[in-house]
Design a protein around this motif. Structure first.
Motif, PDB file in Angstrom:
ATOM      1  N   TYR A 225       2.248   3.648   3.203  1.00 30.23           N
ATOM      2  CA  TYR A 225       3.631   3.530   3.668  1.00 30.23           C
ATOM      3  C   TYR A 225       4.364   4.859   3.587  1.00 30.23           C
ATOM      4  O   TYR A 225       5.168   5.183   4.451  1.00 30.23           O
ATOM      5  CB  TYR A 225       4.369   2.448   2.862  1.00 30.23           C
ATOM      6  CG  TYR A 225       4.216   1.078   3.482  1.00 30.23           C
ATOM      7  CD1 TYR A 225       2.969   0.623   3.880  1.00 30.23           C
ATOM      8  CD2 TYR A 225       5.303   0.253   3.691  1.00 30.23           C
ATOM      9  CE1 TYR A 225       2.812  -0.619   4.464  1.00 30.23           C
ATOM     10  CE2 TYR A 225       5.164  -0.998   4.275  1.00 30.23           C
ATOM     11  CZ  TYR A 225       3.917  -1.416   4.662  1.00 30.23           C
ATOM     12  OH  TYR A 225       3.775  -2.636   5.254  1.00 30.23           O
TER      13      TYR A 225
ATOM     14  N   ASP B  69       0.875  -1.181   0.000  1.00 32.18           N
ATOM     15  CA  ASP B  69       0.000   0.000   0.000  1.00 32.18           C
ATOM     16  C   ASP B  69       0.910   1.227   0.000  1.00 32.18           C
ATOM     17  O   ASP B  69       1.258   1.759   1.055  1.00 32.18           O
ATOM     18  CB  ASP B  69      -0.907  -0.021   1.231  1.00 32.18           C
ATOM     19  CG  ASP B  69      -2.032   0.992   1.120  1.00 32.18           C
ATOM     20  OD1 ASP B  69      -1.883   1.960   0.337  1.00 32.18           O
ATOM     21  OD2 ASP B  69      -3.045   0.828   1.812  1.00 32.18           O
ATOM     22  N   THR B  70       1.331   1.648  -1.189  1.00 33.34           N
ATOM     23  CA  THR B  70       2.423   2.622  -1.307  1.00 33.34           C
ATOM     24  C   THR B  70       2.081   3.949  -0.625  1.00 33.34           C
ATOM     25  O   THR B  70       2.919   4.518   0.067  1.00 33.34           O
ATOM     26  CB  THR B  70       2.778   2.886  -2.786  1.00 33.34           C
ATOM     27  OG1 THR B  70       1.589   3.243  -3.480  1.00 33.34           O
ATOM     28  CG2 THR B  70       3.360   1.658  -3.432  1.00 33.34           C
ATOM     29  N   TYR B  71       0.878   4.423  -0.817  1.00 32.88           N
ATOM     30  CA  TYR B  71       0.494   5.716  -0.238  1.00 32.88           C
ATOM     31  C   TYR B  71       0.550   5.667   1.296  1.00 32.88           C
ATOM     32  O   TYR B  71       1.114   6.532   1.951  1.00 32.88           O
ATOM     33  CB  TYR B  71      -0.894   6.103  -0.730  1.00 32.88           C
ATOM     34  CG  TYR B  71      -1.462   7.334  -0.074  1.00 32.88           C
ATOM     35  CD1 TYR B  71      -0.841   8.567  -0.206  1.00 32.88           C
ATOM     36  CD2 TYR B  71      -2.621   7.262   0.701  1.00 32.88           C
ATOM     37  CE1 TYR B  71      -1.351   9.695   0.403  1.00 32.88           C
ATOM     38  CE2 TYR B  71      -3.147   8.382   1.310  1.00 32.88           C
ATOM     39  CZ  TYR B  71      -2.506   9.593   1.162  1.00 32.88           C
ATOM     40  OH  TYR B  71      -3.021  10.702   1.774  1.00 32.88           O
TER      41      TYR B  71
END
Lengths: 328, 256
Positions: A213, A209-211
């Motif tokens: 993180y 979940d890039t955002y």
């Protein structure tokens, strides 16, 4: 099976970190004078700041040009709570971390939707807003001339306010910060951050979940800065807005880049060298700024990855020499 | 002969400005089968993959995967449903080791968060150990175990493709989307890759692939769907596709 052991990659750095911290611990015994110890205490504050910034920029690849703002926020929260409201400094330190994290969360949620140059511009703007805030809320912050009479650290009834006490108190926090960063770089989360830096789309397709993180790590780097801010304000018993301006953010960035962005030792080397360098350049009165600039340009031209690779190359060479001797 | 559809594309359209990339496309991928998407350049194959993985959103239509409507789900949520992919241009994390790349693929099988990361708790240590041994298993499957501790950026092209495959398999996916896995590979490497693809199909993992190498597609696929200008112009087994006059006309030519 031995090849499944994960100690391989971490062990040498744990070793170097232990040696480094042991050196820091015994250094006061051989320090030439209290002034030098004082400088090293400030170097420790910069190490903490740069390590936090390196987690954000070096590990996760997210640019921040306003990092000094969180340093300032941590310093002001701790300073105001102790000087104006009589809180104990250690409690104020905890409050400054919590307060700064909440603000970083509020700032990070909108700005981290931006990428690259846009994120850089947004963080730059945030830094300027904070700086204005420190200057304008004069009732609390003391305005442009700063906040005075900030008490020194004390734990219970034990006062820490000596040069030696500050040195150890600061470097104890630096030790915690460095251990955290080292653990992080080798963890599931650290790998996910590194993946975001490498290819955000690929990381996302692997289930990261890039955002989320990015927001978490933005807040963590602000927490490092808040601790550094609190340590700073209780060491010099004074705080003024000029310390946390744009140039200060640039200095932090320079330290990280000169030391070696993304490398664990990068921010340590960069922060120590660039905080000590002005002291040594003082002898060349009038030329110090010029020399400082030349050194920066030189490092970036001939060592674009910073100074950290130089140190690890030395270590590798040392090890291969050892091996050759052992084998011969 | 195969299972029910695990992935259905239902009337999906996607356009960029005035250009239609995918137009009212529908087809199904049966579970535990190898299905190939073929078509000339610009037929919408890569767009289709981006729509399935959630990198792009369709203008209309929907995609159902394993009984779940995926519209509006971010790529990381789709990965959590069991959907893995590789990229036409390998998207390898170059500054990490080969093993660490695979461990990113294993991300969803761990839950260690920030606290565990900073303080390296016992639970995260055990989790990490389990992840690593599974990572090695996957690397052994594709034949890269001996490179585990090398920097991924130092690998050759064929090895990068294998690493992408290993990273995708580390998810333990239900379906793997392979975007031109044979592009740039030698004949030998291609054969090795085909063996791997058959192997994962036989373990019950569905494979959807985009490929230009017709020899490979005809040998490997259980089913083929043919696109042209974003529209489906044929679908069936390799034998059926090779006899389909419309497909021969626009894509295969007379040589096959």
């Amino acid at each position: 099976m031995s090849k499944y052991r994960y100690s391989q990659a971490t062990a040498p750095r744990w070793f170097s970190l232990s040696v480094f911290l042991a050196f820091v611990a015994v250094f006061p015994a051989v320090s030439p004078n209290a002034y030098f110890l004082n400088i090293l205490g400030f170097a420790g504050i910069y190490v903490l700041l740069c390590t936090g910034l390196n987690i954000l920029m070096g590990y996760a690849g997210q640019v921040s040009l306003g990092h000094a703002a969180f340093w300032g926020l941590g310093a002001y929260i701790s300073g105001v709570l102790t000087a104006k409201f009589g809180w104990p400094p250690v409690v104020a330190l905890a409050a400054s971390v919590v307060g700064t994290c909440v603000v970083a969360l509020a700032v990070g949620i909108p700005t981290l939707r931006l990428k690259g140059h846009y994120l850089a511009m947004a963080t730059l703007g945030v830094g300027m807003i904070f700086h204005t805030f420190f200057v304008q809320f004069a009732d609390l912050t003391g305005g442009p001339s700063g906040l005075v009479d900030v008490p020194s650290f004390s734990v219970g009834s034990i006062a820490i306010g000596t040069t030696l006490g500050n040195y150890y108190f600061i470097w104890a926090w630096v030790a915690i910060g460095l251990m955290g960063a080292l653990n992080l770089s080798q963890s599931r989360m650290g790998r996910a951050l590194n993946a975001i830096k490498g290819s955000e789309i690929a990381a996302e397709c692997m289930g990261v979940d890039t955002y989320r993180y990015k927001v978490i790590i933005f807040v963590l780097s602000a927490a490092y800065a808040a601790i550094a801010g609190s340590l700073y304000v209780h060491s010099i018993n004074f705080v003024a807005p000029a310390t946390f301006g744009f140039m200060s953010s640039v200095l932090l960035l320079t330290m990280v880049v000169v030391g070696g962005i993304g490398a664990f030792w990068g921010p340590v080397i960069g922060a120590c060298i660039l905080s000590l360098l002005p002291e040594y350049l003082r002898a060349y009165e009038g030329l110090e700024v010029l020399l400082y600039g030349l050194i920066l340009v030189g490092v970036m031209m001939f060592m674009p990855n910073g100074l950290a690779p130089l140190f690890s190359n030395l270590r590798l060479r040392f090890r291969s020499v050892n091996r050759a001797e052992g084998g011969g | 002969m195969r299972g029910e559809a695990i992935l259905s594309i239902e009337g999906v359209s996607k356009s960029y400005g005035g250009l239609t990339a995918v137009s009212n496309l529908s087809f199904q991928v049966p579970a535990a089968a190898i299905k190939a998407v073929i078509g000339p350049n610009g037929a919408g194959k890569s767009t289709l993959f981006n729509l399935i993985t959630g990198i792009e959103a369709p203008v209309s239509g929907g995609i159902v995967f394993d009984g779940c409507h995926m519209n509006g789900l971010k790529p990381n949520r789709r990965a959590a449903l069991g959907l893995a992919r590789t990229f036409q241009t390998p998207q390898i994390f170059e500054n990490m080791t080969v093993l660490d790349n695979v461990l990113v693929g294993r991300h969803l099988h761990g839950k260690a968060g920030l606290f565990a990361a900073l303080f390296f708790t016992g639970a995260s240590r055990r989790e990490d150990l389990a992840m690593r041994s599974r990572g090695f298993e996957v690397l052994e499957k594709v034949g890269l175990a001996d490179k585990a501790h090398e920097e991924a950026g130092d690998l050759a092209c064929g090895q990068l493709k294998l690493l992408e495959m290993a990273r995708a398999l580390a998810l333990d996916p239900k379906i793997v989307l392979l975007d031109e896995f044979a592009a740039g590979l030698t004949r030998q490497e291609t054969e090795h890759m085909m063996t791997i693809v058959r192997g994962i199909r036989d373990e019950g993992v569905t494979v959807l692939l985009v490929e230009h190498d017709m020899h490979l597609v005809m040998n490997l696929s259980d089913e083929i769907v043919v696109l042209n200008f974003g529209e489906k112009i044929g679908e069936g087994t390799p034998e059926e596709i090779q006899k389909d006059e419309r497909v021969i006309e626009v894509y295969l030519g007379t040589e096959v």
